[in-house]
Write an enzyme that holds these catalytic residues in place. Structure first.
Site, PDB file in Angstrom:
ATOM      1  N   LYS A  73       0.710  -0.962   0.025  1.00 13.05           N
ATOM      2  CA  LYS A  73       0.069   0.014   0.071  1.00 13.05           C
ATOM      3  C   LYS A  73       0.722   1.294   0.043  1.00 13.05           C
ATOM      4  CE  LYS A  73      -2.499   0.024   3.596  1.00 13.05           C
ATOM      5  NZ  LYS A  73      -1.559   0.822   4.445  1.00 13.05           N
ATOM      6  N   THR A  75       4.121   1.520  -0.749  1.00 15.07           N
ATOM      7  CA  THR A  75       4.643   1.439  -2.171  1.00 15.07           C
ATOM      8  C   THR A  75       3.853   2.198  -3.066  1.00 15.07           C
ATOM      9  OG1 THR A  75       5.872  -0.668  -1.390  1.00 15.07           O
ATOM     10  CG2 THR A  75       5.871  -0.027  -3.470  1.00 15.07           C
ATOM     11  N   ARG A  96       2.436   8.206   7.156  1.00 12.77           N
ATOM     12  CA  ARG A  96       2.555   8.048   8.374  1.00 12.77           C
ATOM     13  C   ARG A  96       4.159   7.831   8.738  1.00 12.77           C
ATOM     14  NH1 ARG A  96      -0.847   3.433  10.132  1.00 12.77           N
ATOM     15  NH2 ARG A  96      -0.433   2.729   8.140  1.00 12.77           N
ATOM     16  N   LYS A 107       6.622  -6.355  11.275  1.00 13.94           N
ATOM     17  CA  LYS A 107       5.963  -5.827   9.828  1.00 13.94           C
ATOM     18  C   LYS A 107       6.852  -4.971   8.933  1.00 13.94           C
ATOM     19  CE  LYS A 107       1.908  -2.549   9.117  1.00 13.94           C
ATOM     20  NZ  LYS A 107       2.562  -1.729   8.327  1.00 13.94           N
ATOM     21  N   ALA A 275      -3.555   1.470  12.813  1.00 17.88           N
ATOM     22  CA  ALA A 275      -4.808   1.465  12.072  1.00 17.88           C
ATOM     23  C   ALA A 275      -6.076   0.647  12.634  1.00 17.88           C
ATOM     24  CB  ALA A 275      -4.855   1.126  10.735  1.00 17.88           C
ATOM     25  N   PHE A 303      -3.632  -0.537   7.076  1.00 16.08           N
ATOM     26  CA  PHE A 303      -3.952  -1.678   6.924  1.00 16.08           C
ATOM     27  C   PHE A 303      -5.277  -1.789   5.843  1.00 16.08           C
ATOM     28  CE2 PHE A 303      -2.659  -2.452  11.626  1.00 16.08           C
ATOM     29  CZ  PHE A 303      -1.503  -3.159  11.016  1.00 16.08           C
ATOM     30  N   PHE A 383       3.842  -8.325  -9.009  1.00 20.51           N
ATOM     31  CA  PHE A 383       4.857  -9.304  -8.714  1.00 20.51           C
ATOM     32  C   PHE A 383       5.453 -10.108  -9.957  1.00 20.51           C
ATOM     33  CE2 PHE A 383       3.456  -8.108  -4.610  1.00 20.51           C
ATOM     34  CZ  PHE A 383       4.553  -8.596  -3.636  1.00 20.51           C
ATOM     35  N   TRP A 411       7.181  -0.953  -8.266  1.00 21.66           N
ATOM     36  CA  TRP A 411       8.195  -1.378  -7.331  1.00 21.66           C
ATOM     37  C   TRP A 411       9.363  -1.599  -8.307  1.00 21.66           C
ATOM     38  CZ3 TRP A 411      11.355  -5.549  -7.207  1.00 21.66           C
ATOM     39  CH2 TRP A 411      11.907  -5.872  -6.136  1.00 21.66           C
TER      40      TRP A 411
END
Length: 558
Positions: A73, A75, A96, A107, A275, A303, A383, A411
């Site tokens: 998210k 990214t 954030r 995480k 979150a 999240f 991916f 990415w």
């Protein structure tokens, strides 16, 4: 094929002096308070000076329920911001700050990944500009002053059994969830049972992220309820006379942090409430400032959309008078397979049927977001193992849900991989088709608000709350807090309160274990299921592999 790690890519960044980044948004060097060469705080004087300008377009990035397969998210938020700038738009990012707890737990950090990152990555994931330390110190100053007041005669007649203010630490430490303080004799005070929460769950964090300026900050800090007397009347932080000193500690932390992406585009990184425990959005002051000086502002909510986006809409937008012009919902083929029943170890081979099966989770989020009247575009975070057939299956499903999905390769390719998404999002935002409205009205009762979220967003059949909890909600309503929104604290891994129940479950209930009044922040926290306000570390925390190598560089951050 081997790929560079996020930290290796971040180290190769060709960063520009932070004054150049500020100049892109019209912030002069005099209005920047530098922390080194690549990060700075934006002065309150500058923020005040731009309040008369029109707002740019606000774009929210959210995601499906997180899985061990990863969604990306942050990214995607960074990639979209870079993509908008790449197609000639004046865009800024608002995200954030990272908490040390999950960073050293499991995480990881919060700076994006691959070629869609915010830098300096190492500093952002560690101490950064000290904001979280300031919040921790301000919170615990109040804790110390409460116990000190009791020790010196308890003039306010605080009922020591009803001190609701706990201490905080920006680290995952399950041993501190329930503690006894003041042991050791008369000189150490009166023993009582209490505990610690993680800093990002602190009401002080929530307040800093919702306050408009220092005056609003101090008022909200003073409004916090920290204890009750025997007659159940509340004791506020201002009664302890702590609000002024807390504001002093938070003076610098209140100013938004400006950094840059790998492509030298501006990013505000400020605040970091969890979150699933708090409201999961970056600060209001950073978002509203960015909207005054950029044509497009890309922000994220923590999240999945059932948590972060719901709170972004019902809490942050409600409190700050904001309205998103478009929403990007991030999903991955890998996560669709996991929601379709495939184990993490088996995600590599093509499995179109599992993708189709797992799309129910994606569809639930699309439907939920549309309830807020906002247009939704799905970003498929690519991916290398994704096949054309799997991607097409998601696109076909999303189209059947009345939305559209766009493949994104940020990415690996940076802004080049998000130009299509950026172009479409700009078109939607410029069209002004959003008809945003929160999910519930202020006038509804607190329990009705809980039920609305549980039934409309989680698709639960019922909310389970005993008489004690219902009576507590009614007491707060009678005290004038009934107009507040609710902040639902539950697992991020499922629409239900069972983290193992993936997909789009129905027929479940939402048990409410506890409710907490955050009078200063302006919401009621509703703790559901087994969610903890002080997380623990996993069996093998990330901290085990974080260290400094022979070249003096940090290794192991991700």
């Amino acid at each position: 094929m081997s790929f560079k790690t996020d930290i290796e890519i971040a180290r190769e960044a060709k960063k520009r002096p932070i004054q150049e980044i500020g100049a892109k948004l019209g912030i002069s060097s005099d209005d920047l308070l530098p922390y080194g060469h690549d990060k700075a705080k934006v002065s309150q004087e500058f923020i005040n000076s731009v309040q008369g300008k029109e707002n740019g377009k606000l774009i929210l990035v959210t995601a499906i329920n997180p899985t061990p397969a990863g969604e990306g998210k942050t990214t995607t938020t960074v990639g979209l911001g870079d993509g908008l700038n790449a197609i000639g738009k004046k865009a800024a990012i608002c995200i954030r700050e990272a908490s040390l707890g999950p960073n050293f737990g499991m995480k990881g950090g919060a700076a994006g990944g691959g070629y869609a990152q915010v830098v300096p990555m190492e500093e952002m994931n560690l101490h950064f500009t000290g904001d979280f330390h300031a919040i921790t110190s301000a919170h615990n100053l109040l804790s110390a002053m409460i116990d000190n007041h009791i020790y010196w005669g308890n003039e306010l007649e605080i009922d020591e059994r009803r001190v609701t203010w706990r201490r905080v630490l920006d680290m995952n430490d399950r041993a501190l969830r329930d503690t006894v303080t003041s042991l050791g004799g008369v000189s150490n005070g009166f023993p009582r049972q209490t505990g610690f929460d993680i800093t990002v769950a602190s009401e002080v964090m929530a307040i800093l992220c919702l306050a408009n300026d220092l005056q609003d900050l101090q008022k909200r800090l003073g409004d916090m309820i920290v204890a009750y007397r025997r007659d159940r009347s509340p004791i506020y932080a201002r009664d302890i006379k702590a609000d002024g000193a807390m504001t002093v500690l938070l003076r610098d932390a209140m100013q938004p942090n400006l950094v840059q992406t790998l492509e030298n585009n501006p990013a505000f990184v400020h605040g970091g409430p969890f979150a699933n425990i708090a409201h999961g959005c970056n600060s209001v002051i950073a978002t509203t400032t960015a909207l005054k000086i950029a044509d497009y502002v890309v922000t994220e909510a923590g999240f999945g959309a059932d948590l972060g986006a719901e709170k972004f809409m019902n809490i942050k937008c409600r409190k700050a008078g904001l309205a998103p012009d478009a929403v990007v919902l991030v999903a991955t083929i890998r996560a669709m397979k996991m929601n379709g029943g495939v184990a993490k170890a088996d995600l590599g081979p093509e499995n179109v049927d599992a993708v189709k099966e797992g799309c129910a989770n994606l569809g639930r989020h699309i439907g939920n977001l549309k309830q807020f009247g906002v247009p939704v575009v799905v970003a498929i975070n690519h991916f290398v193992t994704d096949t054309d057939a799997e991607v097409q299956a998601v696109k076909d499903y999303v189209e059947s849900e009345g939305s559209e999905a766009i493949l994104c390769q940020h990415w690996a390719k940076g802004s080049e991989g998000t130009k299509e998404l950026a172009t479409r999002i700009a078109e939607i935002a410029d069209a002004g088709v959003s008809q945003f409205a929160p999910l519930y009205k202020d006038e509804m009762s607190l329990f009705e608000k809980i039920e609305r979220v549980a039934t409309s967003i989680y698709r639960a059949d019922e909310v389970l709350a005993d008489k004690k909890i219902r009576d507590q909600l009614k007491t707060w309503e009678d005290a004038g807090y009934g107009h507040l929104p609710v902040c639902m604290a539950k697992t991020q891994y499922s629409f239900s309160t069972d983290p193992n129940l993936r997909g789009a479950p129905t027929g479940h209930s939402v048990p409410v274990r506890e409710v907490r009044l955050s009078a200063g922040a302006g919401f009621v926290v509703v703790i559901c299921g087994e969610i903890m306000t002080m997380p623990g570390l996993p069996r093998h925390p990330a901290a085990e592999t974080i260290g400094i190598n022979g070249e003096g560089l940090v290794e192991g951050l991700f």
